[in-house]
Design a protein around this motif. Structure first.
Motif, PDB file in Angstrom:
ATOM      1  N   ASN A  60      -3.080  -1.844  -5.513  1.00  0.00           N
ATOM      2  CA  ASN A  60      -4.260  -1.123  -5.026  1.00  0.00           C
ATOM      3  C   ASN A  60      -4.163  -0.847  -3.540  1.00  0.00           C
ATOM      4  O   ASN A  60      -4.492   0.240  -3.077  1.00  0.00           O
ATOM      5  CB  ASN A  60      -5.516  -1.972  -5.245  1.00  0.00           C
ATOM      6  CG  ASN A  60      -5.942  -1.972  -6.679  1.00  0.00           C
ATOM      7  OD1 ASN A  60      -5.152  -1.580  -7.530  1.00  0.00           O
ATOM      8  ND2 ASN A  60      -7.156  -2.412  -6.935  1.00  0.00           N
ATOM      9  N   TYR A  61      -3.719  -1.876  -2.811  1.00  0.00           N
ATOM     10  CA  TYR A  61      -3.706  -1.744  -1.359  1.00  0.00           C
ATOM     11  C   TYR A  61      -2.650  -0.737  -0.918  1.00  0.00           C
ATOM     12  O   TYR A  61      -2.842  -0.018   0.061  1.00  0.00           O
ATOM     13  CB  TYR A  61      -3.500  -3.116  -0.706  1.00  0.00           C
ATOM     14  CG  TYR A  61      -4.638  -4.033  -1.018  1.00  0.00           C
ATOM     15  CD1 TYR A  61      -5.822  -3.944  -0.291  1.00  0.00           C
ATOM     16  CD2 TYR A  61      -4.572  -4.949  -2.062  1.00  0.00           C
ATOM     17  CE1 TYR A  61      -6.906  -4.752  -0.587  1.00  0.00           C
ATOM     18  CE2 TYR A  61      -5.643  -5.764  -2.371  1.00  0.00           C
ATOM     19  CZ  TYR A  61      -6.815  -5.664  -1.636  1.00  0.00           C
ATOM     20  OH  TYR A  61      -7.881  -6.450  -1.943  1.00  0.00           O
ATOM     21  N   MET A 102       9.283  -7.785  -6.602  1.00  0.00           N
ATOM     22  CA  MET A 102       8.590  -6.680  -7.275  1.00  0.00           C
ATOM     23  C   MET A 102       7.165  -7.074  -7.652  1.00  0.00           C
ATOM     24  O   MET A 102       6.233  -6.283  -7.476  1.00  0.00           O
ATOM     25  CB  MET A 102       9.389  -6.287  -8.533  1.00  0.00           C
ATOM     26  CG  MET A 102       9.025  -4.915  -9.078  1.00  0.00           C
ATOM     27  SD  MET A 102       9.258  -3.630  -7.825  1.00  0.00           S
ATOM     28  CE  MET A 102       8.205  -2.351  -8.457  1.00  0.00           C
ATOM     29  N   THR A 103       6.988  -8.286  -8.146  1.00  0.00           N
ATOM     30  CA  THR A 103       5.620  -8.699  -8.484  1.00  0.00           C
ATOM     31  C   THR A 103       4.764  -8.735  -7.224  1.00  0.00           C
ATOM     32  O   THR A 103       3.581  -8.440  -7.269  1.00  0.00           O
ATOM     33  CB  THR A 103       5.610 -10.102  -9.121  1.00  0.00           C
ATOM     34  OG1 THR A 103       6.419 -10.956  -8.314  1.00  0.00           O
ATOM     35  CG2 THR A 103       6.126 -10.066 -10.536  1.00  0.00           C
ATOM     36  N   GLU A 104       5.393  -9.104  -6.122  1.00  0.00           N
ATOM     37  CA  GLU A 104       4.679  -9.105  -4.830  1.00  0.00           C
ATOM     38  C   GLU A 104       4.086  -7.726  -4.554  1.00  0.00           C
ATOM     39  O   GLU A 104       2.929  -7.602  -4.180  1.00  0.00           O
ATOM     40  CB  GLU A 104       5.669  -9.506  -3.721  1.00  0.00           C
ATOM     41  CG  GLU A 104       5.095  -9.509  -2.340  1.00  0.00           C
ATOM     42  CD  GLU A 104       4.131 -10.661  -2.090  1.00  0.00           C
ATOM     43  OE1 GLU A 104       3.549 -10.685  -1.022  1.00  0.00           O
ATOM     44  OE2 GLU A 104       3.964 -11.534  -2.979  1.00  0.00           O
ATOM     45  N   VAL A 105       4.918  -6.693  -4.797  1.00  0.00           N
ATOM     46  CA  VAL A 105       4.469  -5.326  -4.556  1.00  0.00           C
ATOM     47  C   VAL A 105       3.379  -4.953  -5.558  1.00  0.00           C
ATOM     48  O   VAL A 105       2.333  -4.414  -5.195  1.00  0.00           O
ATOM     49  CB  VAL A 105       5.652  -4.350  -4.666  1.00  0.00           C
ATOM     50  CG1 VAL A 105       5.171  -2.913  -4.545  1.00  0.00           C
ATOM     51  CG2 VAL A 105       6.679  -4.660  -3.598  1.00  0.00           C
TER      52      VAL A 105
END
Lengths: 500, 118
Positions: free
Chosen positions: B9-10, B1-4
């Protein structure tokens, strides 16, 4: 040989852009159309002289690197002009100067009214953009110039609305497609900037070399390729081109057909060979496995479509898409001969198509239309115009003693050098399609009787002289191609030397 | 989840880009097409702005109190791109006005139908 005083000589690169850029708004202040025309014509001749001086300088002393405002190069914007873009600058400014002569009569006949000074303003802006795209060495600066030229060409095309309202929808479609293309290009540049932190093309080339298989770089490359392909109307992305060329005023079509797509091809060459370099793209990714079939399809399908057109302007527009196929074919060999063929075809097709569209403009002036029926019997009524059309047509086919032959010769040489004799055969076969569509016009113009009771005079000299200047050039450089081949060959060698 | 979330922004950029692109392709009303085109362009602005931003970074002011700066270059580039975008939208709007005068419609099918008859 120096054309200009030393001060000018030192700033040639930037003057070439600044002169038309400042002249454009001044031109819109001139309310009389003949004043605006004289002013714009003078500016375009000055641009041609500057471009020729730049080519002379580059041929004698090697590439020019001009730092804008004195900011050193990877940080500031740099104009970098080597043999390739010096050659393209001369093509663009020469066509601009010749078409400007032609524009006076043709703009008065086809646009008319108080819009004429605006035409010259936009013409100069478009010229600025095209020259800027060619001269700049900065990837983002290129985008800005690309949009200057595109935005002004949308308006130039829509000026055809006085004669045919479809010019408006053609301009709108081109605007949508062109903006998508330009935006794709910006995305690509953004991705490259994320990885390398630079926008200078020469600096990008150095920093990208060890990063060839980086995913972000590849994504950026894909975006740039698709964006540029839209701008240059590479086969499946060419849909904006036929309508835009058909409904634009004749002078605009002649100018855009001879320059705008050529400049896009130049940018493609620059990115493929200077910025990305051939090793990885062509050997690991086998990019030619992708470009080559597209180019071959582009040689055939638009030519087939051209055969069935009754509007001759649209027929020539489809033929342009096919000719762009030849240019992409040349560069997809990624050999010096192949790139030479592309570069020389840039020049050859520019003079041929420019001349053909101008001849058609004369037909439009005298007969009021450009469909096949309008051409009936014109071979006897407008002998000089139709002779120009036939010579131009021969050059599209690739008959010896025309420039088209030189291009095809080098393309076939490149194909054989690469051991791809089926491609060489396909080049010849696609030329036969050009024979068919040119022959249809010849047959109607020379072997059909003129329409009853139709009195048609030869086109005025203001039409004939520029048309024959370009058609004459296509004959002259078809017989004696020494100089063009020397420039194109050394430009290609330089380009490949940088990339490989 | 932190990855997402770290690429939030992207993700927004990609979603906006696709929405804009879809409207350009599918919309038959010319104004809607231009709106789609603008959304498409704005997503690219966001892409550039995101890449220059550093969390906690300030504007690049030469002062001892500040040590973390955002990269101003992408922001400046986007200022240029915004101007280009405004010019494009304005020109598209002007063309639509002319098309409406010539055809009495800004629906694509209607315009093609009229030209088909002409």
């Amino acid at each position: 040989m120096t054309l200009f005083p030393a001060v000018v000589e030192a700033h040639l690169a930037v003057l070439l852009i600044v002169v038309p850029l400042i002249a454009a708004p001044l031109c819109s202040l001139l309310r009389r159309e003949s004043l605006a025309w004289i002013f714009a014509a003078a500016v375009s001749v000055v641009c041609l002289a500057l471009a020729v001086a730049i080519l002379g300088q580059v041929m004698a002393n090697g590439p020019i690197a001009y730092e804008m405002g004195g900011w050193a190069s990877p940080w500031g914007i740099e104009f970098r002009i080597d043999r390739l873009n010096a050659f393209v600058l001369v093509i663009v400014s020469a066509i601009a100067a010749v078409v400007m002569w032609y524009a006076h009569g043709s703009v008065r006949a086809e646009i008319g009214g108080d819009q004429q000074p605006h035409y010259y303003t936009l013409y100069l802006l478009c010229l600025t953009g095209l020259l800027g795209v060619t001269a700049t060495g900065d990837a983002f600066n290129l985008f800005v110039f690309l949009e200057i030229s595109s935005l002004s060409s949308y308006v130039l095309i829509s000026l055809g609305a006085g004669r045919d309202r479809r010019a408006l929808t053609a301009a709108f479609t081109y605007l949508v497609m062109g903006t998508i293309g330009a935006t794709f290009y910006v995305i690509g540049i953004g991705l490259l900037y994320m990885v390398t932190g630079t926008l200078n093309m020469a600096d990008l080339a150095v920093r990208l070399a060890p990063l060839a298989d980086n995913t972000t770089v590849l994504a950026g490359f894909a975006f740039i390729m698709v964006g540029l392909s839209l701008k240059l109307a590479l086969f499946p992305l060419h849909l904006w081109l036929p309508n835009a060329y058909t409904y634009a005023p004749s002078a605009v079509t002649a100018f855009l057909a001879a320059t705008a797509t050529k400049v896009a091809v130049y940018v493609l060459l620059r990115f493929l060979f200077t910025v990305f370099g051939t090793d990885y793209l062509f050997e690991e990714l086998t990019l030619n496995g992708f470009l080559l079939p597209l180019a071959v399809i582009a040689m055939f399908i638009p030519s087939l479509v051209a055969i069935f057109q009754t509007n001759i302007k649209r027929m020539l527009a489809y033929s342009s898409v096919a000719q762009l196929g030849y240019m992409v074919l040349g560069l997809s060999f990624a050999s010096i001969t192949g790139v030479t063929a592309t570069v020389i075809h840039l020049f050859n097709h520019a003079v041929t198509k420019g001349g053909l569209f101008m001849a058609l403009g004369a037909v439009l002036l005298r007969t009021g239309g450009v469909s096949l029926q309008n051409m009936a019997g014109l071979g006897r009524q407008m002998p000089l115009t139709m002779a120009a059309f036939v010579v131009g047509g021969f050059s599209l086919i690739g008959v010896p003693t025309t420039v088209g032959f030189i291009s095809k010769w080098y393309l076939i040489l490149a194909a054989l050098e690469d051991g791809r004799w089926p491609i060489a055969f396909l080049i010849l076969a696609s030329s036969l399609l050009a024979v068919i569509y040119i022959w249809r016009v010849v047959e109607v113009a020379y072997f059909q009787p003129a329409l009853e009771g139709r009195k048609i005079e030869e086109a005025p000299l203001s039409y004939l002289i520029p048309t024959w200047l370009l058609i004459g050039a296509s004959l002259y450089f078809g017989v004696d191609a020494t100089y063009t081949l020397e420039v194109a060959g050394s430009a290609a060698a330089h380009l490949m030397g940088n990339g490989g | 989840m932190t990855e997402v979330m770290s690429h939030f922004n992207y993700l927004v950029v990609v979603v906006l880009m696709m929405i804009g692109f879809y409207i350009v392709i599918s919309g038959s009303n010319l104004v809607k097409k231009v709106v789609g085109l603008s959304i498409f362009q704005v997503s690219v602005f966001l892409l550039y702005i995101s890449m220059g931003k550093i969390i906690g970074g300030t504007a690049p002011i030469l002062d001892d109190r500040f040590t973390v700066y955002s990269n101003p270059l992408p922001h400046v580039l986007i200022l240029t791109a915004i101007v280009v975008g405004v010019a494009t939208t304005a020109l598209a709007g002007a063309l639509i006005v002319r098309i409406n005068e010539a055809y009495g419609s800004i629906e694509e099918d209607e315009i093609y139908r009229q030209d088909g008859d002409a």
